[in-house]
Design an enzyme around this catalytic site. Structure first.
Site, short mmCIF file in Angstrom:
data_model
loop_
_atom_site.label_atom_id
_atom_site.label_comp_id
_atom_site.label_asym_id
_atom_site.label_seq_id
_atom_site.Cartn_x
_atom_site.Cartn_y
_atom_site.Cartn_z
N HIS A 109 83.64 39.53 -63.69
CA HIS A 109 83.79 39.35 -65.15
C HIS A 109 82.90 38.22 -65.62
O HIS A 109 82.33 37.49 -64.82
CB HIS A 109 85.25 39.16 -65.55
CG HIS A 109 85.88 37.88 -65.08
ND1 HIS A 109 86.08 37.59 -63.74
CD2 HIS A 109 86.37 36.82 -65.77
CE1 HIS A 109 86.67 36.41 -63.65
NE2 HIS A 109 86.85 35.91 -64.85
N HIS A 133 83.21 35.27 -67.22
CA HIS A 133 83.52 33.85 -67.39
C HIS A 133 82.54 32.96 -66.62
O HIS A 133 82.11 33.29 -65.51
CB HIS A 133 84.95 33.55 -66.96
CG HIS A 133 85.97 34.02 -67.96
ND1 HIS A 133 87.29 34.25 -67.64
CD2 HIS A 133 85.84 34.30 -69.29
CE1 HIS A 133 87.93 34.65 -68.72
NE2 HIS A 133 87.08 34.71 -69.74
N ASP A 151 82.81 30.29 -64.92
CA ASP A 151 83.14 29.83 -63.56
C ASP A 151 83.02 30.96 -62.53
O ASP A 151 83.34 30.76 -61.36
CB ASP A 151 84.53 29.18 -63.52
CG ASP A 151 85.65 30.14 -63.89
OD1 ASP A 151 85.44 31.02 -64.74
OD2 ASP A 151 86.76 30.01 -63.31
N HIS A 152 82.54 32.12 -62.96
CA HIS A 152 82.23 33.22 -62.03
C HIS A 152 80.76 33.63 -62.09
O HIS A 152 80.31 34.42 -61.28
CB HIS A 152 83.12 34.44 -62.33
CG HIS A 152 84.56 34.18 -62.04
ND1 HIS A 152 85.22 34.69 -60.95
CD2 HIS A 152 85.47 33.41 -62.69
CE1 HIS A 152 86.48 34.24 -60.94
NE2 HIS A 152 86.65 33.48 -61.98
N HIS A 160 92.52 40.21 -68.36
CA HIS A 160 92.01 38.83 -68.37
C HIS A 160 90.78 38.77 -69.26
O HIS A 160 90.68 37.95 -70.17
CB HIS A 160 91.70 38.43 -66.93
CG HIS A 160 91.12 37.07 -66.77
ND1 HIS A 160 91.82 35.92 -67.01
CD2 HIS A 160 89.87 36.67 -66.40
CE1 HIS A 160 91.04 34.86 -66.78
NE2 HIS A 160 89.85 35.30 -66.41
N ASP A 188 89.79 37.53 -61.35
CA ASP A 188 90.91 36.82 -61.98
C ASP A 188 91.96 37.79 -62.52
O ASP A 188 92.66 37.49 -63.48
CB ASP A 188 90.40 35.94 -63.13
CG ASP A 188 89.65 34.72 -62.63
OD1 ASP A 188 89.58 34.51 -61.41
OD2 ASP A 188 89.13 33.96 -63.48
N HIS A 248 90.60 32.25 -57.40
CA HIS A 248 91.05 30.85 -57.46
C HIS A 248 92.12 30.56 -56.42
O HIS A 248 92.86 31.46 -56.00
CB HIS A 248 91.65 30.54 -58.84
CG HIS A 248 90.66 30.57 -59.96
ND1 HIS A 248 89.96 29.45 -60.37
CD2 HIS A 248 90.24 31.58 -60.75
CE1 HIS A 248 89.17 29.77 -61.37
NE2 HIS A 248 89.31 31.08 -61.62
ZN LIG Z 1 88.14 34.28 -65.59
#
Ligand SMILES: [Zn+2]
Length: 255
Positions: A56, A58, A60-61, A114, A133, A171
């Protein structure tokens, strides 16, 4: 020859994962939170990065994608519905598509909630699923872009994978997730045992993942919202599973 995995920490609490096919030498990074720890893992293993499989959009990915692409010229595979938000995408994929990493093969499973375009990669022959996530160990992602009903249906798709499927998530949230889960199912003995196991793993700085679908079905309250005892335990006997799920998710947000 079966798939090999290298799991390591990125950023604050993200996981990086490398998936390696010994037969062909192909290596995929599942998401790319940041380039440096991924490069360190490549150096430690001697593997050469050929692919990045994105779950996805985001940051942080995806924060490490461009630097890795520039250096390794790897292929970037990403969800079709979010391809415009992800750097350097070569191949946009959707539900039912297959993605090869060397001789390893994944089915793409759309798991919106998400984010609305979120996908998971299921390597069925290798009994591995990379779920980003959407599903966490004893938890699930926040419903940021989608609806609780959408997220519930996505989680059911993952719950329907074979029990011995190993799940890699984005995570390390297990300890906090278990603390919350115990408030929903204080009498769940399997969950109590998992709490002890996770505490031991974390005390030794070991990861609490991968987890299996079979264990999550017994212990993760977000996968258990359609069980009468779970609904009754939170005062929602007889309600629709998606409503029970929405209530559990809302309680977690406030926990
Ligand atoms: Zn995420």
């Amino acid at each position: 020859m079966s798939a090999e995995i290298r799991l390591f920490r990125c950023l604050n609490d993200n996981y990086g994962v490398l998936l390696h096919d010994p037969a062909s030498g192909a290596t995929a990074s599942i998401d790319a939170p940041e380039a440096e720890p991924i490069e360190a893992a490549l150096k430690a293993t001697g593997w050469k990065l050929t692919d990045i499989l994105v779950t996805h959009h985001h940051a942080d990915h995806t924060g490490g994608i461009q630097a890795l692409k520039d250096k390794y010229k790897c292929r970037v595979v990403a969800p079709s519905a979010e391809a415009d938000k992800i750097p350097a995408v070569d191949q946009a994929v959707r539900e039912g598509d297959k993605v090869a990493v060397g001789k390893l093969s994944a089915n793409v499973i759309e798991t919106p909630g998400h984010t609305t375009g979120h996908i998971a990669y299921w390597f069925h022959a290798d009994k591995l699923a990379f779920v980003g996530d959407t599903l966490f160990s004893i938890g699930c992602g926040r419903v940021i872009e989608g609806t609780p009903g959408m997220m519930w249906r996505s989680l059911i798709k993952l719950r329907d994978l074979p029990d011995d499927t190993k799940i890699y998530c984005g995570h390390e949230y297990t300890a906090a997730n278990i603390k919350f889960a115990r408030t929903i199912e204080p009498g769940n003995a399997a969950l109590a045992a998992r709490e002890m196991q996770a505490a031991q793993q974390l005390a030794k700085s070991e990861p609490t993942i991968p987890v299996t679908i079979g264990d999550e079905k017994k212990e993760n309250p977000f996968l258990r919202a359609d069980l009468p005892e779970v609904a009754a335990g939170i005062g929602m006997a007889g309600k629709e599973p998606s409503q029970v799920f929405a209530e559990i998710r809302a309680r977690k947000n406030k926990f």
